[in-house]
Design a protein around this motif. Structure first.
Motif, PDB file in Angstrom:
ATOM      1  N   GLU A   5      80.756  10.693  63.987  1.00 24.62           N
ATOM      2  CA  GLU A   5      79.398  10.266  63.684  1.00 24.62           C
ATOM      3  C   GLU A   5      78.497  10.809  64.877  1.00 24.62           C
ATOM      4  O   GLU A   5      77.319  11.368  64.648  1.00 24.62           O
ATOM      5  CB  GLU A   5      79.268   8.709  63.818  1.00 24.62           C
ATOM      6  CG  GLU A   5      79.756   7.907  62.560  1.00 24.62           C
ATOM      7  CD  GLU A   5      79.459   6.578  62.573  1.00 24.62           C
ATOM      8  OE1 GLU A   5      80.201   5.955  61.613  1.00 24.62           O
ATOM      9  OE2 GLU A   5      79.139   6.066  63.468  1.00 24.62           O
ATOM     10  N   HIS A   6      79.010  10.965  65.990  1.00 27.46           N
ATOM     11  CA  HIS A   6      78.540  11.652  67.059  1.00 27.46           C
ATOM     12  C   HIS A   6      78.245  13.264  67.007  1.00 27.46           C
ATOM     13  O   HIS A   6      77.157  13.551  67.269  1.00 27.46           O
ATOM     14  CB  HIS A   6      78.883  11.186  68.501  1.00 27.46           C
ATOM     15  CG  HIS A   6      78.626   9.801  68.887  1.00 27.46           C
ATOM     16  ND1 HIS A   6      77.282   9.288  68.959  1.00 27.46           N
ATOM     17  CD2 HIS A   6      79.237   8.691  69.085  1.00 27.46           C
ATOM     18  CE1 HIS A   6      77.255   7.953  69.326  1.00 27.46           C
ATOM     19  NE2 HIS A   6      78.670   7.516  69.368  1.00 27.46           N
ATOM     20  N   THR A   7      79.044  13.615  66.368  1.00 26.87           N
ATOM     21  CA  THR A   7      79.135  15.209  66.066  1.00 26.87           C
ATOM     22  C   THR A   7      77.848  15.333  65.068  1.00 26.87           C
ATOM     23  O   THR A   7      77.075  16.364  65.496  1.00 26.87           O
ATOM     24  CB  THR A   7      80.470  15.644  65.306  1.00 26.87           C
ATOM     25  OG1 THR A   7      81.310  15.478  66.444  1.00 26.87           O
ATOM     26  CG2 THR A   7      80.376  17.080  64.935  1.00 26.87           C
ATOM     27  N   PHE A  23      76.058  22.130  63.039  1.00 24.18           N
ATOM     28  CA  PHE A  23      75.503  23.448  62.939  1.00 24.18           C
ATOM     29  C   PHE A  23      75.065  24.144  64.040  1.00 24.18           C
ATOM     30  O   PHE A  23      74.591  23.498  64.876  1.00 24.18           O
ATOM     31  CB  PHE A  23      74.376  23.623  62.069  1.00 24.18           C
ATOM     32  CG  PHE A  23      74.681  23.058  60.408  1.00 24.18           C
ATOM     33  CD1 PHE A  23      74.725  23.992  59.532  1.00 24.18           C
ATOM     34  CD2 PHE A  23      74.848  21.650  60.066  1.00 24.18           C
ATOM     35  CE1 PHE A  23      75.132  23.645  58.062  1.00 24.18           C
ATOM     36  CE2 PHE A  23      75.276  21.472  58.907  1.00 24.18           C
ATOM     37  CZ  PHE A  23      75.229  22.258  57.766  1.00 24.18           C
ATOM     38  N   ASP A  24      75.501  25.342  64.270  1.00 27.79           N
ATOM     39  CA  ASP A  24      74.900  26.081  65.563  1.00 27.79           C
ATOM     40  C   ASP A  24      73.461  26.851  65.213  1.00 27.79           C
ATOM     41  O   ASP A  24      72.948  26.487  64.413  1.00 27.79           O
ATOM     42  CB  ASP A  24      75.896  27.068  66.158  1.00 27.79           C
ATOM     43  CG  ASP A  24      76.992  26.174  67.076  1.00 27.79           C
ATOM     44  OD1 ASP A  24      76.535  25.188  67.452  1.00 27.79           O
ATOM     45  OD2 ASP A  24      78.237  26.468  67.063  1.00 27.79           O
ATOM     46  N   ALA A  25      73.431  28.020  65.784  1.00 28.76           N
ATOM     47  CA  ALA A  25      72.175  28.573  65.891  1.00 28.76           C
ATOM     48  C   ALA A  25      72.104  29.445  64.337  1.00 28.76           C
ATOM     49  O   ALA A  25      71.952  30.728  64.613  1.00 28.76           O
ATOM     50  CB  ALA A  25      71.721  29.504  66.925  1.00 28.76           C
ATOM     51  N   GLY A  26      72.534  29.072  63.138  1.00 32.81           N
ATOM     52  CA  GLY A  26      72.435  29.746  62.028  1.00 32.81           C
ATOM     53  C   GLY A  26      72.871  28.572  60.931  1.00 32.81           C
ATOM     54  O   GLY A  26      73.034  27.525  60.985  1.00 32.81           O
ATOM     55  N   PRO A  27      72.991  29.309  59.705  1.00 29.43           N
ATOM     56  CA  PRO A  27      73.059  28.396  58.473  1.00 29.43           C
ATOM     57  C   PRO A  27      74.516  27.929  58.376  1.00 29.43           C
ATOM     58  O   PRO A  27      74.643  26.885  57.579  1.00 29.43           O
ATOM     59  CB  PRO A  27      72.561  29.192  57.439  1.00 29.43           C
ATOM     60  CG  PRO A  27      72.806  30.562  57.715  1.00 29.43           C
ATOM     61  CD  PRO A  27      72.496  30.578  59.442  1.00 29.43           C
ATOM     62  N   ASN A  45      72.241  17.311  64.179  1.00 28.22           N
ATOM     63  CA  ASN A  45      71.054  17.016  63.315  1.00 28.22           C
ATOM     64  C   ASN A  45      69.900  16.626  64.777  1.00 28.22           C
ATOM     65  O   ASN A  45      68.804  17.373  64.593  1.00 28.22           O
ATOM     66  CB  ASN A  45      71.045  15.544  62.913  1.00 28.22           C
ATOM     67  CG  ASN A  45      71.867  15.817  61.742  1.00 28.22           C
ATOM     68  OD1 ASN A  45      72.302  16.466  61.219  1.00 28.22           O
ATOM     69  ND2 ASN A  45      72.574  14.515  61.297  1.00 28.22           N
ATOM     70  N   GLN A  46      70.178  16.207  65.876  1.00 33.58           N
ATOM     71  CA  GLN A  46      69.137  16.207  66.895  1.00 33.58           C
ATOM     72  C   GLN A  46      68.957  17.588  67.449  1.00 33.58           C
ATOM     73  O   GLN A  46      67.905  17.907  67.871  1.00 33.58           O
ATOM     74  CB  GLN A  46      69.562  15.357  67.980  1.00 33.58           C
ATOM     75  CG  GLN A  46      68.454  15.246  68.749  1.00 33.58           C
ATOM     76  CD  GLN A  46      68.838  13.723  69.737  1.00 33.58           C
ATOM     77  OE1 GLN A  46      69.525  14.108  70.701  1.00 33.58           O
ATOM     78  NE2 GLN A  46      68.012  12.688  69.675  1.00 33.58           N
ATOM     79  N   MET A  47      69.828  18.593  67.533  1.00 38.03           N
ATOM     80  CA  MET A  47      69.666  19.736  67.926  1.00 38.03           C
ATOM     81  C   MET A  47      68.653  20.548  66.930  1.00 38.03           C
ATOM     82  O   MET A  47      67.892  21.197  67.519  1.00 38.03           O
ATOM     83  CB  MET A  47      71.050  20.707  68.101  1.00 38.03           C
ATOM     84  CG  MET A  47      70.610  21.851  68.794  1.00 38.03           C
ATOM     85  SD  MET A  47      72.139  23.321  68.490  1.00 38.03           S
ATOM     86  CE  MET A  47      71.102  24.429  67.262  1.00 38.03           C
ATOM     87  N   HIS A  48      68.779  20.257  65.957  1.00 34.94           N
ATOM     88  CA  HIS A  48      68.091  20.969  64.866  1.00 34.94           C
ATOM     89  C   HIS A  48      66.709  20.495  64.853  1.00 34.94           C
ATOM     90  O   HIS A  48      65.634  20.971  64.449  1.00 34.94           O
ATOM     91  CB  HIS A  48      68.830  21.051  63.313  1.00 34.94           C
ATOM     92  CG  HIS A  48      69.847  22.201  63.710  1.00 34.94           C
ATOM     93  ND1 HIS A  48      69.578  23.408  63.450  1.00 34.94           N
ATOM     94  CD2 HIS A  48      71.317  21.956  63.875  1.00 34.94           C
ATOM     95  CE1 HIS A  48      70.835  24.165  63.686  1.00 34.94           C
ATOM     96  NE2 HIS A  48      71.883  23.155  64.103  1.00 34.94           N
ATOM     97  N   ALA A  49      66.605  18.903  65.103  1.00 30.87           N
ATOM     98  CA  ALA A  49      65.256  18.489  65.255  1.00 30.87           C
ATOM     99  C   ALA A  49      64.483  18.940  66.396  1.00 30.87           C
ATOM    100  O   ALA A  49      63.147  19.029  65.972  1.00 30.87           O
ATOM    101  CB  ALA A  49      65.563  16.840  65.362  1.00 30.87           C
ATOM    102  N   VAL A  50      65.180  18.965  67.540  1.00 27.58           N
ATOM    103  CA  VAL A  50      64.479  19.481  68.557  1.00 27.58           C
ATOM    104  C   VAL A  50      63.527  20.922  68.291  1.00 27.58           C
ATOM    105  O   VAL A  50      62.657  21.402  68.735  1.00 27.58           O
ATOM    106  CB  VAL A  50      65.087  19.368  69.888  1.00 27.58           C
ATOM    107  CG1 VAL A  50      65.328  18.091  70.384  1.00 27.58           C
ATOM    108  CG2 VAL A  50      66.195  20.386  70.065  1.00 27.58           C
ATOM    109  N   CYS A  51      64.539  22.020  67.302  1.00 28.90           N
ATOM    110  CA  CYS A  51      63.980  23.049  67.030  1.00 28.90           C
ATOM    111  C   CYS A  51      62.746  22.979  66.076  1.00 28.90           C
ATOM    112  O   CYS A  51      61.586  23.831  66.217  1.00 28.90           O
ATOM    113  CB  CYS A  51      64.964  23.878  66.117  1.00 28.90           C
ATOM    114  SG  CYS A  51      66.413  24.347  67.377  1.00 28.90           S
ATOM    115  N   LEU A  52      62.688  21.885  65.297  1.00 25.01           N
ATOM    116  CA  LEU A  52      61.527  21.699  64.494  1.00 25.01           C
ATOM    117  C   LEU A  52      60.216  20.781  65.212  1.00 25.01           C
ATOM    118  O   LEU A  52      59.398  21.231  64.851  1.00 25.01           O
ATOM    119  CB  LEU A  52      61.892  20.769  63.435  1.00 25.01           C
ATOM    120  CG  LEU A  52      62.113  21.423  61.987  1.00 25.01           C
ATOM    121  CD1 LEU A  52      62.376  20.172  60.902  1.00 25.01           C
ATOM    122  CD2 LEU A  52      61.233  22.123  61.486  1.00 25.01           C
TER     123      LEU A  52
END
Ligand code: DP6
Length: 390
Positions: free
Chosen positions: A245-247, A295-299, A252-259
């Motif tokens: 769950e935390h993973t 997900f890291d810095a890619g799809p 999701n939060q890392m990609h949310a801060v990118c947005l």
């Protein structure tokens, strides 16, 4: 002449490093946690050679000559020489510190896979140089100045990189939380998507997020500290549900801060999001949390799951993301993997849309593994006696 060859693992974070408190020393804005992956499936291999005959430092990466003046590379080399000289000050300074070095590095996986090859690469370089210059003790802080996430690849198993609080970065180091043998059932599936989009460098993205995202401030202060503690406990207790769950939430939060950055940017694509939906639908259908994505810095997606659950999930994945017929032989790489045919009732419960074939280029099945290793046999060297790539 002195030559050392090492291999080092790729690491995949479950609590992400995203944002720097110091751009030059590469000091992160939050702690992060990762697992190092088995070098049998994915690794960087590096040979370093020092010789009084070399006229200049040189580097080759994956068969290409690269610019040795790269500042991050220079910082790593300078740090190693400095530590070597400090250590030797008391005794006889050998010549090796004055000799030029040739470096040759390659990955045993395609660079096009978009995996964090710089982490494994820098960790491998530092492990090799540390051996060459007989540097003892922590080497994560040297790898860190090459690429932040590389500091976690100098260790095996589950690893925590503490952000530290000192301005010189001396307390921003990585430490092992648990060796790979602690959770031997843990498996990792890397899904490499078919995608032609040009990569937006993570260092550029991170800087923009740090400068413009309010959500990142909240993440750093109010989310990560507690999540890191929960994740460490989940790993120690082998509590997969909490780990998973935390993973997922952290990815999701890392990609949310990118947005939330301005201008915004994205790394995940449509396939990534379809996969996220499938993982949630599957976990709901089995009424448990058996698979986690990150997900890291890619799809590309990395999935964490337990060995006992892999055949069923592999069957589900093959059903909803069928491979192209003509790629079948090459499609599944890494550890041998059995897919169990999913039952009709499971497929009905999942109720997702079947994708057209070939959404993933290939998948790699692997596990948690050790940190860098020195390869003693000279047959492994990537440089010949003249110091040129073999
Ligand atoms: C998305 O380590 O590549 O993989 O320090 O600028 O070289 P630099 O960044 P890098 O960042 C990768 C971040 C990430 C998440 C993670 O591995 O924690």
């Amino acid at each position: 002449m002195s030559t050392v060859t090492c291999i080092a693992p790729v690491n995949i974070a479950v609590i992400k490093y995203w944002g720097k408190r110091d751009e030059t020393l590469i000091l992160p804005a939050n702690d992060s946690i990762s697992a190092s992956l088995d070098t049998d499936q994915l690794c960087a291999k590096t040979t370093v050679m020092a010789s009084p005959n070399f006229k200049e430092d040189q580097i080759w990466l994956n068969g290409q000559k690269e610019d040795i003046r790269n500042p991050r590379l220079q910082n790593c080399l300078a740090e190693c020489i400095m530590l070597f000289l400090v250590r030797k000050r008391a005794g006889n300074v050998t010549q090796i510190g004055q000799w030029k070095v040739h470096i040759c590095s390659e990955n045993n996986f395609p660079t096009a896979a978009g995996l964090a090859s710089s982490a494994a690469g820098y960790a491998c370089l530092i492990a090799s140089l540390a051996n060459l210059y007989e540097i003892k003790g922590d080497i994560s802080s040297i790898a860190r100045v090459g690429s932040g996430s590389a500091c976690r690849s100098v260790l095996g198993g589950f690893v925590k990189w503490s952000m530290g609080s000192l301005s010189d970065g001396t307390d921003s180091i990585a430490k092992q939380i648990a060796p790979p043998t602690h959770w031997p059932e843990m498996r990792v599936l890397i899904l490499v998507v078919n995608d032609a989009k040009k990569k937006f460098p993570s260092s550029v993205g991170m800087k923009r997020t740090m400068e413009t995202s309010d959500l990142l401030k909240h993440r750093i202060k109010h989310v990560v500290p507690e999540r890191v503690n929960k994740m460490e406990r989940a790993i120690m207790e082998k509590d997969f549900k909490t780990f998973a769950e935390h993973t997922m939430k952290d990815s999701n939060q890392m990609h949310a801060v990118c947005l939330d950055s301005y201008p915004p940017f994205t790394y995940m694509n449509e396939i990534s999001h379809v996969l996220v939906d499938l993982v949630h639908l599957y976990n709901e259908a089995v009424n448990d949390t058996k698979v986690a994505y990150t997900f890291d810095a890619g799809p590309n997606a990395t999935l964490y799951l337990l060995e006992e659950n892999t055949p069923e999930f592999m069957g589900v994945l093959d059903y909803f993301f069928p491979p192209l017929e003509d790629t079948l032989v090459e499609y599944k790489k890494g550890l041998p993997i059995e897919a169990a045919k999913p039952s009709k009732s499971l497929l009905n419960k999942i109720n997702a849309k079947q994708q057209s074939p070939g959404r993933f280029k290939y998948i790699i099945y692997t596990q948690i593994g050790d940190g860098p290793k020195v390869l003693e046999d000279s047959k492994n060297h990537l440089l010949n006696k003249e110091g040129l790539p073999i």
